[in-house]
Design a protein around this motif. Structure first.
Motif, mmCIF file in Angstrom:
data_model
loop_
_atom_site.group_PDB
_atom_site.id
_atom_site.type_symbol
_atom_site.label_atom_id
_atom_site.label_comp_id
_atom_site.label_asym_id
_atom_site.label_seq_id
_atom_site.Cartn_x
_atom_site.Cartn_y
_atom_site.Cartn_z
ATOM 1 N N LEU A 166 -0.035 45.362 -31.091
ATOM 2 C CA LEU A 166 0.082 44.786 -29.750
ATOM 3 C C LEU A 166 -1.244 44.161 -29.332
ATOM 4 C CD1 LEU A 166 2.190 47.529 -27.899
ATOM 5 C CD2 LEU A 166 2.977 45.502 -29.113
ATOM 6 N N GLY A 167 -2.310 44.835 -29.637
ATOM 7 C CA GLY A 167 -3.647 44.384 -29.247
ATOM 8 C C GLY A 167 -4.037 43.043 -29.821
ATOM 9 N N ILE A 168 -3.708 42.819 -31.090
ATOM 10 C CA ILE A 168 -4.166 41.552 -31.693
ATOM 11 C C ILE A 168 -3.488 40.346 -31.043
ATOM 12 C CG2 ILE A 168 -5.000 42.316 -33.963
ATOM 13 C CD1 ILE A 168 -2.195 41.544 -35.033
ATOM 14 N N ILE A 173 -4.965 35.337 -31.786
ATOM 15 C CA ILE A 173 -4.870 35.053 -33.206
ATOM 16 C C ILE A 173 -3.584 34.278 -33.450
ATOM 17 C CG2 ILE A 173 -4.527 36.097 -35.495
ATOM 18 C CD1 ILE A 173 -6.318 38.392 -34.514
ATOM 19 N N LYS A 174 -3.663 33.208 -34.200
ATOM 20 C CA LYS A 174 -2.481 32.357 -34.385
ATOM 21 C C LYS A 174 -1.465 33.055 -35.286
ATOM 22 C CE LYS A 174 -3.014 28.021 -32.600
ATOM 23 N NZ LYS A 174 -3.133 28.660 -31.293
ATOM 24 N N ILE A 175 -0.350 33.425 -34.672
ATOM 25 C CA ILE A 175 0.712 34.023 -35.461
ATOM 26 C C ILE A 175 2.003 33.376 -35.003
ATOM 27 C CG2 ILE A 175 0.716 36.315 -36.550
ATOM 28 C CD1 ILE A 175 0.008 37.443 -33.801
ATOM 29 N N ASP A 176 2.933 33.280 -35.903
ATOM 30 C CA ASP A 176 4.233 32.732 -35.568
ATOM 31 C C ASP A 176 4.945 33.707 -34.627
ATOM 32 O OD1 ASP A 176 6.658 31.366 -35.704
ATOM 33 O OD2 ASP A 176 7.330 32.660 -37.349
ATOM 34 N N GLU A 177 5.247 33.257 -33.409
ATOM 35 C CA GLU A 177 5.796 34.137 -32.365
ATOM 36 C C GLU A 177 7.026 34.926 -32.833
ATOM 37 O OE1 GLU A 177 5.530 35.421 -29.040
ATOM 38 O OE2 GLU A 177 3.441 34.878 -29.385
ATOM 39 N N ALA A 178 7.972 34.215 -33.445
ATOM 40 C CA ALA A 178 9.232 34.856 -33.829
ATOM 41 C C ALA A 178 8.990 35.958 -34.859
ATOM 42 C CB ALA A 178 10.196 33.827 -34.369
ATOM 43 N N ARG A 179 8.151 35.622 -35.836
ATOM 44 C CA ARG A 179 7.887 36.607 -36.877
ATOM 45 C C ARG A 179 7.137 37.797 -36.301
ATOM 46 N NH1 ARG A 179 4.440 34.982 -41.640
ATOM 47 N NH2 ARG A 179 3.997 37.196 -41.814
ATOM 48 N N TYR A 180 6.196 37.454 -35.421
ATOM 49 C CA TYR A 180 5.407 38.502 -34.796
ATOM 50 C C TYR A 180 6.305 39.463 -34.028
ATOM 51 C CZ TYR A 180 2.258 40.836 -31.592
ATOM 52 O OH TYR A 180 1.599 41.788 -30.866
ATOM 53 N N LYS A 181 7.230 38.871 -33.260
ATOM 54 C CA LYS A 181 8.141 39.698 -32.453
ATOM 55 C C LYS A 181 8.941 40.647 -33.337
ATOM 56 C CE LYS A 181 9.258 37.986 -27.935
ATOM 57 N NZ LYS A 181 9.557 36.694 -27.354
#
Ligand code: SF4
Ligand code: SF4
Ligand code: FES
Lengths: 252, 590
Positions: A166-168, A173-181
């Motif tokens: 959750l913190g990162i 940091i650039k992460i793909d929102e959908a994958r991150y979720k």
């Protein structure tokens, strides 16, 4: 079991610079509102840990309000943005617990919005009255199970693994929102389930897979999967045998 | 642990709603409370003496005052604790006025119960409070004054005379602000340029003042004592650092939208500023009649309902319904304070030049106070006429020819409509926040009030302080003011800034982050999160630079290891309140 009319108890976390000051202005201007809210002052909503919000519900609050400066106005620049994200996760957990997400509310109130604060409280009290008391107050097996799951969720929100993912997301940091979720969701589920097991072991002493499955309502396969992970990280260990099954105890 | 609880009646402000004696008895039953009493005014000399006495007598080491908001009174009570030899951080306030009695006057029973809860929460928190040491910050002996109108120039001059270095910035090419655009200043009818020019001269010649015209703010960072400011100057950028900031960037005059009272359609409908200019240039001539309309674009949107149907049947009432619908009542909600006097002043100026001109002022309410009452009488003696209209029936302007307008107004006192022919119709419009007010507010982190002006830290008790330490407000940035009032606020703001800079040091709040080095794994998340760069990873562990930490607590809420705690706002201290509140609701939680 919803009572016709009850007086909800609402805990509100207000930041010192905006929402708390807005509530002060509501007072100075005598904008009346119902007595159901109790305010806890924090310097910034950024201070409001995810566990605070959930613990309020766990302790029996019927509603929780987090209120701070409007976006862009935070006295500490970004505290409110960080809280907003955090609150989003807590909302997901609340839904996962089968509680009404409306019990947790976020609202921006500036120091000049006394009238808005008063209207907000009136509205919030109305909403909570409509959805009824905190289900934990109903008692019975269902409430007991919900309580277990909430305790586990609070522990999960304290756990390094969940806090880290959750913190990162807070630091851009650039992460793909959908994958991150998807990742967050699966870790959230895992951690809550694992802590349900751990808390059960702490409470009742060594347990077998079958017993854990009964208490946590997880399938034996799910329980097994978590046991493997928990053993690997040294959080539980095998302590004996009962009815031809291993028993496990928590080491943390 | 020995807690003392002091509950304030605040006269009838709290005591009139909350049952204070009952609440006091309740407080006595709370854990660790060894003494509870109620006072008529806890913040009075007697009230503070009572605290001092009780601390000694009962050997108290935690103090709770249940009264008004900590945002205004915490400093006072902390001082009282300090005076009795206690650390100020063992003090906690329970807000039972702003958050209770003032908003629940209809429900004394509910308010009393709520007050008990609030006090219980404060007591539980107080039991966990720890003494703290405040870090000290140096205050630079220089100040930035934003805006070179009368307020800004006065503030700059006052500070410069005390030996402080002042940067006076002005977005326009010339000094003088709004006053430079006026003609005469009421009530003495002094020439405004004379007043302004004298000030400009002194400011220009002062060795301690550096004037930067055509200059705007680009960025402000830092905190009280050490603000780092980037200015946009004609040559590009300039960086300065100052100890205090005075905001005196003024306000604008509302310009009516095209069509409001036919403004912008008939060129004989003008504003008071345009009239000022005509008077100065002496181009007004000897008109037969001048009609002024007050409160144009001001005091709109008030919650005041007149029943249109109840008005006498008339074409105006009919017309009105249409107009109101079409016009959507554009305007500002407040009274601009200065327009009444300003109109009377211009009426007198016209009368003095051209006694035969009939000057009529259409007003909703006439707000002249103090010596301006005489000023109003003077106008009456000069036979200026006053007609009261009602807001819901605005005057109608109709063209007769290029030089004449017909004004149809519903005379509220006579109860009938009158039509007057005028050479000029002058609209009195309010002072309003400047367009860049919002940007300025954001940059400086000062809240904006419902009127759109910058908000004081406290309207009554801290009228020239911004809620941000080290920033002060002067002139019309906080709302309409006339010239003397602007000068007063300029001097007041300067005095407040000087108080800080004289001391050379101020102590900052002790609310800072603390890292538990055993728990920290040096992941660096806090370093990324902190907006002030207060966390540094050194030798694999986070180190907090105390003076940079402002105490927001975001890092503590995010640290994956929960290794960060906040002084004075630790998890346990915040949670104590939650538990105190909810324990009766449900038991058995962690
Ligand atoms: S976030 Fe926590 S664990 Fe990570 S470096 Fe900062 S203090 Fe240490
Ligand atoms: S409390 Fe806020 S200002 Fe202080 S170190 Fe943490 S993030 Fe930075
Ligand atoms: S200070 Fe209000 S939300 Fe950060």
């Amino acid at each position: 079991m919803v009572e016709k009319s009850f007086e909800p108890l609402i805990a509100a976390f207000c930041c010192n610079w905006c929402a708390y000051a807005g509530a002060d202005l509501a007072g100075t201007s005598r904008f009346e509102y119902p007595t159901n809210v109790r305010i806890i002052r924090v310097m910034c909503t950024g201070r409001v840990d995810s566990t605070f919000m959930l613990l309020a519900l766990r302790l029996g609050a019927d509603g929780v309000l987090v209120s701070g400066c409007h976006p862009g106005d935070c006295h500490y620049l970004r505290g409110n943005y960080m809280m907003e994200r955090r609150l989003g996760y807590v909302k997901r957990i609340i839904e996962l617990l089968g509680m009404e997400p409306e019990r947790l509310r976020l609202e921006w109130i500036s120091a000049g919005e006394g009238e808005k604060f008063s209207a907000l409280i009136r509205d919030l009290v109305g909403t909570i009255k409509k959805i009824g008391p905190n289900p934990l107050k109903n008692g019975g097996i269902e409430a007991e199970y919900l309580m277990r799951k909430m305790d586990a969720s609070i522990e999960a929100l304290k756990s390094q693994r969940l806090r880290w993912v959750l913190g990162i997301s807070q630091v851009g940091i650039k992460i793909d929102e959908a994958r991150y979720k998807a990742v967050v969701d699966s870790i959230m589920h895992d951690e809550i389930e694992r802590y349900m097991m751990i808390l059960a072991m702490k409470e009742k002493g060594p347990l077998t897979v079958k017993e854990m499955s009964q208490i946590t309502k997880l399938t034996p396969t799910q329980v097994m999967r978590h046991i493997i992970a928990l053993r690997a990280s040294g959080m539980i260990k095998e302590v004996g045998e009962r009815e031809h099954q291993y028993t496990y105890a928590a080491t943390v | 642990m020995r807690i003392g609880v002091f509950i304030c009646h605040c006269g009838v402000n709290i005591g009139g709603v909350v049952n204070v004696p009952e609440v006091t008895e309740y407080a006595k039953t709370l854990p660790y409370v060894v003494h509870a009493e109620h006072n008529l005014y806890t913040c009075s000399e007697a009230g503070l003496a009572a605290i001092n006495e009780a601390i000694k007598k009962h050997d108290l080491n935690r103090i709770v005052v249940a009264a008004c908001t900590p945002r205004t009174h915490e400093p006072l009570f902390r001082l009282a604790c300090k005076g009795a030899g206690l650390n100020p951080y063992i003090f906690e306030m329970a807000n039972i006025r702003e958050h209770c009695s003032w908003v629940h006057s209809y429900d004394p029973k509910g308010a009393t119960e709520k007050a008990k809860d609030i006090i219980r929460m404060a007591v539980f928190r107080a039991a966990l409070l720890e003494p703290q040491v405040e870090p000290e910050v140096e205050v630079k002996g220089s100040s930035l004054v934003i805006g070179a109108g009368v307020a800004g120039m006065t503030a700059a001059l006052t500070l410069a005379n005390q030996g402080f270095k002042v940067y006076l910035i002005e977005k326009e090419a010339e000094l003088g602000g709004m006053t430079r655009k006026l003609f005469k200043i009421y009530p003495t009818l002094a020439d405004s340029t004379e007043v302004v020019n004298t000030l400009i001269e002194v400011v220009r010649l002062h060795p301690n003042i550096e004037i930067l015209t055509s200059t705007t703010l680009k960025e402000v960072s830092g905190y009280v004592g050490n603000f780092n400011v980037i200015l946009t100057v004609p040559e590009g950028e300039r960086k300065i650092s100052v100890g205090t900031i005075i905001v005196a960037s003024g306000s604008s005059i509302y310009i009516p939208p095209k069509g409001l009272y036919q403004y912008g359609i008939y060129n004989r409908v003008i504003t008071q500023v345009e009239l000022d200019k005509m008077l100065r240039d002496d181009t007004i001539g000897r008109p037969e009649r001048v009609i002024m309309i007050q409160c144009v674009g001001a005091r709109k949107g008030e919650i005041r309902h007149y029943d249109l149907a109840a008005l006498p049947k008339s074409p105006t009432a009919e017309l009105l319904r249409r107009i109101l619908k079409a016009r959507k009542e554009e305007g500002w909600p407040y009274c601009s304070r200065i327009c009444c006097m300003n109109s009377i002043k211009n009426a007198i100026l016209i009368k003095e030049r051209s006694p035969k001109t009939d000057v009529v002022i259409l007003f909703g309410d006439l707000r002249v106070y103090k010596e301006y009452e005489d000023f109003y009488r003077k106008a009456r003696d000069l036979e200026v006429r006053f007609i009261r209209y009602i807001e819901e029936v605005p005057a109608e302007i109709m063209k007769v020819n290029e030089e004449k307008l017909n004004v149809m107004v519903y005379d509220a006192l006579a109860g009938c409509e009158v039509t007057l022919t005028a050479d000029w119709v002058v609209l009195s419009t309010p002072l309003i926040p400047t367009k860049d007010m919002v940007m300025l507010a954001r940059m400086l982190k000062i809240p904006i009030g419902t009127d759109g002006f910058l908000m004081e830290a406290h309207l009554k008790m801290r009228p020239v302080d911004a809620s941000v330490d080290g920033i002060f407000l002067a002139g019309t940035v906080t709302g309409p003011k006339d010239v003397p009032e602007s000068i007063i606020s300029g001097k007041a703001a300067a005095a407040r800034a000087a108080t800080l800079m004289m001391r050379k040091k101020v102590s900052a709040e002790a609310i800072t982050a603390v890292v538990d080095r055993d728990l920290c794994i040096g992941c660096g998340l806090c370093e990324e999160i902190c907006p002030y760069g207060a966390h540094r990873i050194e030798e694999g562990k986070s180190q907090v630079i105390e003076i940079l930490c402002r105490g927001c607590g975001s890092c503590a809420a995010e640290c994956p290891r929960r290794a960060i705690s906040m002084r004075h706002y630790g998890d346990h201290q915040v949670m104590a309140q939650l538990k105190a509140l909810l324990r009766p609701a449900l038991t058995g939680a962690s």
